[in-house]
Design a protein around this motif. Sequence first.
Motif, PDB file in Angstrom:
ATOM      1  N   TRP A  92      -8.846  -7.508  -0.633  1.00 16.17           N
ATOM      2  CA  TRP A  92      -8.484  -6.242  -0.267  1.00 16.17           C
ATOM      3  C   TRP A  92      -9.447  -5.685   0.728  1.00 16.17           C
ATOM      4  CZ3 TRP A  92     -10.515  -1.362  -1.403  1.00 16.17           C
ATOM      5  CH2 TRP A  92      -9.891  -0.262  -0.984  1.00 16.17           C
ATOM      6  N   LYS A  93     -10.860  -5.421  -0.117  1.00 15.62           N
ATOM      7  CA  LYS A  93     -12.265  -5.321   0.789  1.00 15.62           C
ATOM      8  C   LYS A  93     -12.432  -5.715   2.143  1.00 15.62           C
ATOM      9  CE  LYS A  93     -15.057  -2.713  -0.766  1.00 15.62           C
ATOM     10  NZ  LYS A  93     -15.099  -1.382  -0.426  1.00 15.62           N
ATOM     11  N   PHE A  94     -11.907  -7.022   1.985  1.00 13.46           N
ATOM     12  CA  PHE A  94     -12.376  -7.667   3.497  1.00 13.46           C
ATOM     13  C   PHE A  94     -11.588  -7.224   4.768  1.00 13.46           C
ATOM     14  CE2 PHE A  94     -12.016 -11.569   6.439  1.00 13.46           C
ATOM     15  CZ  PHE A  94     -13.080 -11.605   6.703  1.00 13.46           C
ATOM     16  N   VAL A  95     -10.106  -6.909   4.355  1.00 16.08           N
ATOM     17  CA  VAL A  95      -9.085  -6.648   5.154  1.00 16.08           C
ATOM     18  C   VAL A  95      -8.887  -5.283   5.523  1.00 16.08           C
ATOM     19  CG1 VAL A  95      -8.085  -8.802   4.825  1.00 16.08           C
ATOM     20  CG2 VAL A  95      -7.159  -6.795   3.672  1.00 16.08           C
ATOM     21  N   SER A  96      -9.535  -4.567   4.594  1.00 15.30           N
ATOM     22  CA  SER A  96      -9.010  -2.992   4.373  1.00 15.30           C
ATOM     23  C   SER A  96      -9.628  -2.246   5.625  1.00 15.30           C
ATOM     24  CB  SER A  96      -9.476  -2.221   3.027  1.00 15.30           C
ATOM     25  OG  SER A  96     -10.956  -2.281   2.946  1.00 15.30           O
ATOM     26  N   PRO A  97     -10.610  -2.455   6.147  1.00 17.09           N
ATOM     27  CA  PRO A  97     -11.304  -1.980   7.419  1.00 17.09           C
ATOM     28  C   PRO A  97     -10.405  -1.946   8.582  1.00 17.09           C
ATOM     29  CG  PRO A  97     -13.148  -2.949   6.379  1.00 17.09           C
ATOM     30  CD  PRO A  97     -11.822  -3.478   5.708  1.00 17.09           C
ATOM     31  N   GLY A  98      -9.480  -2.825   8.422  1.00 18.77           N
ATOM     32  CA  GLY A  98      -8.442  -2.909   9.647  1.00 18.77           C
ATOM     33  C   GLY A  98      -7.215  -2.257   9.302  1.00 18.77           C
ATOM     34  N   LEU A  99      -7.120  -1.518   8.180  1.00 22.79           N
ATOM     35  CA  LEU A  99      -6.054  -0.717   7.795  1.00 22.79           C
ATOM     36  C   LEU A  99      -6.137   0.766   7.971  1.00 22.79           C
ATOM     37  CD1 LEU A  99      -5.135  -2.585   4.423  1.00 22.79           C
ATOM     38  CD2 LEU A  99      -4.258  -2.916   6.728  1.00 22.79           C
ATOM     39  N   LYS A 100      -5.208   1.620   8.049  1.00 26.23           N
ATOM     40  CA  LYS A 100      -5.247   3.073   8.072  1.00 26.23           C
ATOM     41  C   LYS A 100      -5.489   3.483   6.719  1.00 26.23           C
ATOM     42  CE  LYS A 100      -2.173   3.398  11.884  1.00 26.23           C
ATOM     43  NZ  LYS A 100      -0.814   3.968  12.536  1.00 26.23           N
ATOM     44  N   ALA A 101      -6.038   4.593   6.513  1.00 30.24           N
ATOM     45  CA  ALA A 101      -6.281   4.969   5.376  1.00 30.24           C
ATOM     46  C   ALA A 101      -5.140   5.177   4.305  1.00 30.24           C
ATOM     47  CB  ALA A 101      -6.781   6.553   5.376  1.00 30.24           C
ATOM     48  N   HIS A 102      -3.856   5.530   4.760  1.00 30.96           N
ATOM     49  CA  HIS A 102      -2.785   5.675   3.715  1.00 30.96           C
ATOM     50  C   HIS A 102      -2.604   4.224   3.224  1.00 30.96           C
ATOM     51  CE1 HIS A 102      -0.992   5.121   7.490  1.00 30.96           C
ATOM     52  NE2 HIS A 102       0.427   4.363   6.850  1.00 30.96           N
ATOM     53  N   GLU A 103      -2.731   3.093   4.297  1.00 31.77           N
ATOM     54  CA  GLU A 103      -2.523   1.581   4.147  1.00 31.77           C
ATOM     55  C   GLU A 103      -3.338   0.899   2.945  1.00 31.77           C
ATOM     56  OE1 GLU A 103      -0.237   0.221   8.145  1.00 31.77           O
ATOM     57  OE2 GLU A 103      -2.432   0.175   8.038  1.00 31.77           O
ATOM     58  N   GLN A 104      -4.573   1.460   3.022  1.00 35.75           N
ATOM     59  CA  GLN A 104      -5.522   0.985   2.602  1.00 35.75           C
ATOM     60  C   GLN A 104      -5.377   1.388   0.912  1.00 35.75           C
ATOM     61  OE1 GLN A 104      -9.649   2.530   3.401  1.00 35.75           O
ATOM     62  NE2 GLN A 104      -9.590   1.283   5.376  1.00 35.75           N
ATOM     63  N   ILE A 111      -3.109  -4.584  -6.518  1.00 31.78           N
ATOM     64  CA  ILE A 111      -3.877  -5.496  -7.270  1.00 31.78           C
ATOM     65  C   ILE A 111      -3.593  -5.552  -8.843  1.00 31.78           C
ATOM     66  CG2 ILE A 111      -6.445  -5.945  -8.093  1.00 31.78           C
ATOM     67  CD1 ILE A 111      -7.317  -4.701  -5.347  1.00 31.78           C
ATOM     68  N   PRO A 112      -3.330  -4.450  -9.337  1.00 31.16           N
ATOM     69  CA  PRO A 112      -2.953  -4.613 -10.777  1.00 31.16           C
ATOM     70  C   PRO A 112      -1.541  -5.536 -10.870  1.00 31.16           C
ATOM     71  CG  PRO A 112      -3.381  -2.395 -10.562  1.00 31.16           C
ATOM     72  CD  PRO A 112      -3.347  -3.049  -9.009  1.00 31.16           C
ATOM     73  N   TYR A 113      -0.684  -5.633  -9.955  1.00 34.45           N
ATOM     74  CA  TYR A 113       0.222  -6.385 -10.061  1.00 34.45           C
ATOM     75  C   TYR A 113       0.299  -7.946  -9.785  1.00 34.45           C
ATOM     76  CZ  TYR A 113       2.660  -1.859  -9.801  1.00 34.45           C
ATOM     77  OH  TYR A 113       3.228  -0.551 -10.366  1.00 34.45           O
ATOM     78  N   VAL A 114      -0.807  -8.191  -9.204  1.00 37.06           N
ATOM     79  CA  VAL A 114      -1.321  -9.634  -9.096  1.00 37.06           C
ATOM     80  C   VAL A 114      -1.660 -10.175 -10.523  1.00 37.06           C
ATOM     81  CG1 VAL A 114      -3.373 -10.963  -8.263  1.00 37.06           C
ATOM     82  CG2 VAL A 114      -2.133  -9.382  -6.706  1.00 37.06           C
ATOM     83  N   PHE A 115      -2.355  -9.301 -11.398  1.00 41.85           N
ATOM     84  CA  PHE A 115      -2.797  -9.608 -12.539  1.00 41.85           C
ATOM     85  C   PHE A 115      -1.508  -9.722 -13.492  1.00 41.85           C
ATOM     86  CE2 PHE A 115      -4.539  -8.555 -17.006  1.00 41.85           C
ATOM     87  CZ  PHE A 115      -5.446  -9.772 -17.015  1.00 41.85           C
TER      88      PHE A 115
END
Length: 261
Positions: A92-104, A111-115
Motif C-alpha cells: 500500500w505504501k508503495f502504490v499509495s502516492p499514485g492514489l488520491k487522498a480518499h483512495e489512500q 489491510i486488516p481484512y488481508v490478515f
Amino acid sequence: MSEFKEGMSLVDHLGELRRRLVAVLAVFVLGLVGGFFVSDPIYTYLTQEGPISNYDIELHALTLWDGLSMYMKIALLFSLIVTLPFTAYQVWKFVSPGLKAHEQTATLRYIPYVFLLFLVGIAFSYFVVFPMAVGFTNNINASLGLVETYGMAQFFTFMFNLILPISLLFELPVIVMFLTKLRIINPLRLKKMRKISYFVLVVIAVFVTPPDFISDVIVIIPLILLYEFSVFLSAVVYRKQLEEKEEYDAQYVKLDSGEKA
C-alpha cells in the motif's frame, strides 16, 4: 521510508521497491525466529488436539533432520502469518502516492481484512479440507490392509501443501477490491473471465483435495462463492468510482457554464 515524488526516475522507483522488500524480509526473518519459540506448543496441538486426534496415527522420524524440518515448517507458517499484514501495508505504501487522498484511506482499510481472510482460509483448510484428506487416505490404506507408518516431515509437508494454497485463495476478495480501486480490473472484465476463473478454481480444488467427488465439491463451492463475492465487491467499488466521476463531471460542467456566462 521515502515516498514516491513527481519526477522520480525508474532507478528511484526500483530503489524504493528494494527498500520495502528488505523491510518485509527483515520482518519475515524476525517472525521466523519467533516461530521457533512457539513451534513446540503448535506441534503439540497439531498432533494431539487437532483433527488428527480422531485418527490413530503415529509420526516417526525417518531421517536425522525430520525434527528440525518440522520446526522449520511450523516456524515458516507462523512467520508468513505475522508478515502478511506488514507486507500488505508495504504494498500500500508503495502504490499509495499514485492514489488520491480518499483512495489512500479506502485502500488502507483493506489491510486488516488481508490478515482476517488468511486466518479464515487456514481455519477452513485445516478443520475441513485436511481431515477429509486424512480420512480418505486412512480408509484407502485400511482397505488395502496396509500398516500406516507416517514420516513426520512427509506428514507436515502434506498438511501445509493443503493449507497454504487454500489460505492464499481466500485473499481473492481483498486483492480484487484493491485492483479495482487502482482501476486495473473491473467487474465487467471479471464477469467475462468467469468461465476461465471457474475452470482454474476447479483445477486447484481437484489438485489439493483427495480424489473423490464429495471432497472436491466441498472445496469447489466455497472457492466459487469467493469469486462471486469478489465480483460483487468489485462492482461496489466500481459503482462508487462511476458516481465520483459523474459528480466531478457535473461540477466541471457547472463551473465551465458559469465562466462562459
